[in-house]
Enzyme design. Structure first.
Site, mmCIF file in Angstrom:
data_model
loop_
_atom_site.group_PDB
_atom_site.id
_atom_site.type_symbol
_atom_site.label_atom_id
_atom_site.label_comp_id
_atom_site.label_asym_id
_atom_site.label_seq_id
_atom_site.Cartn_x
_atom_site.Cartn_y
_atom_site.Cartn_z
ATOM 1 C CG PHE A 129 -2.253 0.710 0.953
ATOM 2 C CD1 PHE A 129 -3.180 0.068 0.458
ATOM 3 C CD2 PHE A 129 -2.038 2.217 1.911
ATOM 4 C CE1 PHE A 129 -4.561 1.261 0.178
ATOM 5 C CE2 PHE A 129 -3.554 2.431 1.919
ATOM 6 C CZ PHE A 129 -4.535 2.167 0.800
ATOM 7 C CG ASP A 197 0.366 -3.162 6.267
ATOM 8 O OD1 ASP A 197 -0.306 -4.216 6.619
ATOM 9 O OD2 ASP A 197 1.131 -1.870 6.201
ATOM 10 C CE1 TYR A 222 -8.798 0.922 6.549
ATOM 11 C CE2 TYR A 222 -7.757 2.452 9.139
ATOM 12 C CZ TYR A 222 -8.032 2.204 7.147
ATOM 13 O OH TYR A 222 -7.274 2.335 6.965
ATOM 14 C CE LYS A 223 -7.600 -1.109 4.610
ATOM 15 N NZ LYS A 223 -5.812 -1.089 4.278
ATOM 16 N NE ARG A 370 -9.492 -3.718 -2.989
ATOM 17 C CZ ARG A 370 -9.080 -3.049 -2.327
ATOM 18 N NH1 ARG A 370 -7.383 -3.116 -1.280
ATOM 19 N NH2 ARG A 370 -10.353 -2.370 -1.415
HETATM 20 C C1 LIG Z 1 -5.344 0.251 4.913
HETATM 21 C C2 LIG Z 1 -3.968 0.592 4.740
HETATM 22 C C3 LIG Z 1 -3.584 1.219 5.090
HETATM 23 C C4 LIG Z 1 -4.137 2.239 5.548
HETATM 24 O O1 LIG Z 1 -3.080 3.117 6.690
HETATM 25 P P1 LIG Z 1 -3.598 3.962 7.424
HETATM 26 O O2 LIG Z 1 -2.602 5.231 7.850
HETATM 27 O O3 LIG Z 1 -4.997 3.388 8.791
HETATM 28 O O4 LIG Z 1 -4.649 4.908 6.263
HETATM 29 C C5 LIG Z 1 -2.079 1.396 5.333
HETATM 30 N N1 LIG Z 1 -1.386 0.222 4.251
HETATM 31 C C6 LIG Z 1 -1.538 -1.260 4.274
HETATM 32 C C7 LIG Z 1 -1.122 -2.165 3.667
HETATM 33 C C8 LIG Z 1 -3.847 -1.067 3.995
HETATM 34 O O5 LIG Z 1 -3.742 -1.838 3.663
#
Ligand SMILES: *Cc1c(COP(=O)(O)O)cnc(C)c1O
Length: 400
Positions: A129, A197, A222-223, A370
């Site tokens: 991400f 992560d 939140y996921k 997705r």
């Molecule tokens: C959803 C997600 C994030 C989101 O980061 P926030 O700082 O919570 O907005 C970061 N890294 C990954 C791999 C994600 O899937």
């Protein structure tokens, strides 16, 4: 499950024998909506409303500032961390809840660079991400450390300059899952620290952070964890670093004695040193509602259903669409997260057309579609309807 003819009745039969069928009633979902975007924002646990209401009416309204102690506010980053621990495969006192994933990546990388002061490279998964990459860069730059892109996660390019490796456990785009134990072991053999992560695996499958000997792990709630929009992230630090890690930024919640109001910073001799400032307590209350649901189930069963649903979806879509949609998620469920992704040049338009027909998925530009499967509330009948609807919208698009 490749029988050639899976019927709607077969899917309904799977729902009748689903050991998680009773979990869906713990969520509020719009009628007639097939929600396959729980890997972006999980559904609303019914209990969240009561917890947020209690926090507002009792803790804030009546308790006021006294609630820091009488309602357990001060301890919440740790008590919620302890409640998440079984989902992550860690013990109590090893996880704190707070800040966002991006900020926690920053903290872990700064801590890792200081724990390996003679090394100056951070290897960062470039499939990860992008926010993680931004955070890694901003953590490395004041240390004059180089960020080395990891192009192929199967071929780790490690040498004695590498202080840490940051990798996504499940790729947010393709849903491919990495081997946490093997990668961590390999990184350790080179004397580097491993930062995982787990945004796309926490709540979707059992995790084993402690037995995989992970150094640091980060994820959002939140996921798949259904903590709600803006829910706080979490950070796991292996106990061996609780006395030595020096993460940035420093703040009073990470101090050994915040209420001493000491001008000199002394980090807490625990995972609390990864905290920074006042936590967003209303968001914590919503997460408490979600944890109540998690405490009624086990992730082994969740993973079994996740594998069954993703496999079923792949089969159903293949029957209907053949190679008009290119599957980018591994077919082998042992290296797949809880999502199925396809490549199609009109991915955003297909997602929009699905949405108009009551099937929520998402697109990642330019061409990835997705579908996330959250086994606590997604039914097999949902999987059927999503595949049928996808076939319809993809067929229309191709004929148009
Ligand atoms: C959803 C997600 C994030 C989101 O980061 P926030 O700082 O919570 O907005 C970061 N890294 C990954 C791999 C994600 O899937």
């Amino acid at each position: 499950m490749r029988t050639g003819t899976i019927t709607r009745a077969d899917c309904e039969a799977l729902d009748r024998t689903d050991p998680l069928a009773s979990m869906r009633k713990h969520f509020t979902l719009p009628a007639d909506l097939v929600y396959l975007d729980g890997n972006s924002l999980g559904a609303l646990p019914r209990a969240a409303r009561a917890h947020v209401g209690r926090m507002i009416d009792d803790d804030w309204g009546q308790g006021l500032v006294r609630s820091w102690m009488t309602a357990g506010w001060y301890e919440l980053p740790r008590t919620l961390g302890d409640r998440l621990a079984p989902l992550l495969g860690t013990g109590p006192g090893q996880v704190v809840v707070g800040d966002s994933t991006s900020v926690n990546v920053f903290k872990a990388v700064t801590a890792a660079l200081r724990l390996r002061p003679d090394r100056d490279v951070v290897v960062s998964d470039h499939a990860n991400f992008p926010s993680d990459l931004y955070a890694v860069e901003s953590a490395a730059s004041p240390h004059h450390a180089e960020v080395r892109p990891l192009i192929d996660p199967d071929r780790l390019d490690l040498d004695e300059r590498v202080a840490a490796v940051v990798m996504g456990h499940v790729d947010y785009r393709t849903g491919a899952m990495r081997d946490m134990a093997a990668v961590t072991e390999r990184v350790h053999r080179h004397g580097a620290l491993m930062i995982w992560d787990v945004c796309h695996s926490a709540g979707a499958m059992p995790l084993h952070l402690a037995s995989c000997d992970v150094d640091f792990a980060i994820g959002c709630t939140y996921k798949y964890l259904n903590g709600g929009p803006g829910a706080p992230a979490f950070l796991y630090a292996a106990p061996r670093f609780h006395q030595t890690a020096e993460p940035s930024p420093q703040g009073w919640f990470g101090h050994a004695d915040p209420f001493a109001f000491d001008t000199r910073y002394t980090p807490a001799p625990s995972v609390s040193r990864f905290l920074v400032g006042t936590p967003p307590l209303l968001a914590y209350a919503a997460l408490e509602g979600s944890l109540e649901v998690w405490e009624r189930t086990d992730l082994g069963t969740v993973r079994e259903k996740s594998v069954a649903q993703t496999s079923l979806f792949i089969d159903l879509v293949e029957e209907r669409c053949g190679d008009r949609l290119e599957l980018v998620t591994p077919r082998d469920p042992s290296v797949r997260g809880s999502q199925v992704s396809y490549r199609h040049p009109a991915a955003p338009a297909l997602v929009e057309a699905l949405g108009e027909r009551g099937v929520i998925a998402d697109a990642r530009r330019p061409d990835i579609l997705r579908f996330g499967f959250a086994p606590l509330y997604v039914t097999y009948a949902d999987v059927w309807r999503a595949a049928e609807t996808l076939a319809t919208v993809a067929g229309r698009h191709d004929r148009a």
